[in-house]
Write an enzyme that holds these catalytic residues in place. Sequence first.
Site, short mmCIF file in Angstrom:
data_model
loop_
_atom_site.label_atom_id
_atom_site.label_comp_id
_atom_site.label_asym_id
_atom_site.label_seq_id
_atom_site.Cartn_x
_atom_site.Cartn_y
_atom_site.Cartn_z
N ASP A 47 0.84 -1.21 0.00
CA ASP A 47 0.00 0.00 0.00
C ASP A 47 0.88 1.26 0.00
OD1 ASP A 47 0.88 -0.07 2.61
OD2 ASP A 47 -1.10 0.16 3.52
N SER A 48 2.21 1.07 0.02
CA SER A 48 3.13 2.18 -0.24
C SER A 48 2.87 2.76 -1.63
CB SER A 48 4.59 1.70 -0.12
OG SER A 48 4.78 0.48 -0.78
N ASP A 86 -1.36 -6.17 -0.62
CA ASP A 86 -1.38 -5.50 0.69
C ASP A 86 -2.77 -4.91 0.92
OD1 ASP A 86 -0.27 -4.62 3.02
OD2 ASP A 86 0.97 -3.06 2.12
N LYS A 116 -1.46 -9.35 2.75
CA LYS A 116 -0.76 -8.91 3.96
C LYS A 116 -1.68 -7.98 4.75
CE LYS A 116 2.64 -5.67 4.00
NZ LYS A 116 2.00 -4.65 4.89
N GLU A 118 -1.84 -5.50 8.46
CA GLU A 118 -1.08 -4.87 9.53
C GLU A 118 -1.81 -5.09 10.86
OE1 GLU A 118 -0.40 -0.71 8.73
OE2 GLU A 118 0.58 -1.12 6.80
N GLU A 185 8.65 -4.15 10.82
CA GLU A 185 9.06 -2.84 10.27
C GLU A 185 9.52 -1.89 11.38
OE1 GLU A 185 6.45 -1.04 7.39
OE2 GLU A 185 7.53 0.86 7.46
O1 KIV Z 1 3.38 -1.08 1.68
C1 KIV Z 1 4.52 -1.54 1.73
O2 KIV Z 1 5.35 -1.31 0.85
C2 KIV Z 1 4.87 -2.34 2.89
C3 KIV Z 1 6.29 -2.79 3.02
C4 KIV Z 1 7.12 -1.66 3.44
C5 KIV Z 1 6.42 -3.94 3.93
O3 KIV Z 1 4.04 -2.61 3.69
#
Ligand code: KIV
Length: 295
Positions: A47-48, A86, A116, A118, A185
């Site tokens: 989600d970056s 994510d 993924k 969080e 992280e």
């Molecule tokens: O969104 C992302 O890129 C991440 C990684 C930094 C693990 O969650």
Amino acid sequence: MSLQKMTAKKIIEKKQKGQKIITITSYDYSMAKIVDECDFDLILVGDSLSMVVLGYKNTLSVTMDEMIHHTKAVSRAVSNAMVVGDMPFLSYKIDLKEAVKNAGRFIQEGGAEAVKVEGGTEICPTIRAMIDADIQVMGHIGLTPQAIYQFGGFMVQGKTIEAAQKLILDAKNLENEGAFSIVLESIPWQVAKLITNSLDIPTIGIGAGKYCDGQIIVINDMLGIFTDFKPKFLKYFGDIGGNIRKALKDYKNEVETVLYPDRDHSYEFPDEDFNTLNEWFESIDLEKEALKIKK
Ligand code: KIV
């Protein structure tokens, strides 16, 4: 599925064999294809995306539809690495049914093999519900960027005894719930080492030191494409941003000075027919002739 496609099971086996797990993010077809050619174990459509591709100020703005759109592009490029989608802010923390439905979209529409999420122990029921629906889950603890307002910013986590103890217990609960790996992280390396040694599933570090079973990094960060800010753990492995700037200046200069496109980069009309075409061109009234082919 290609025969050599990486799976959660193979990733866990790499930890057992003491082999490092190599992972990175990607958001589009071309970049994911290059990553996949380099034999990475796992590609996270992080989600970056929200920040490094879409330009939002944090990861809270990206939507499910945007995440799915980019996950599809990455999945189309990848035949070796495991692709993980994510789950964005609020897509899995409102209720369990919604969480499973959204996770399922990453698999069914996005072509990912896992998702993924969080969060620590509080997210165990969500992980369980996803696994019950045959969806593989990667955990993510420590600095979880979707909670930045709770943390007060992009702060290193687990720096007190209580906070470190909570991370260690959270990691164990995520493993027991069935997560196949956990991203750690921005936590002190000593805490990451304790967690790594206490789990059978692999830890994947980002700002968590060298003792994690694998590492992940944001591709636009490590290539020097996204430079809005630089956390301590980030190392630039290339200056693609610099290379892009140079290429753009060269292109601009060559267009201005009519160096590009030259004959080598242009298509030829057959020489033997060109005289005929030119004679016709010089003989006609262009306006009238054009009207003739208009209905
Ligand atoms: O969104 C992302 O890129 C991440 C990684 C930094 C693990 O969650």
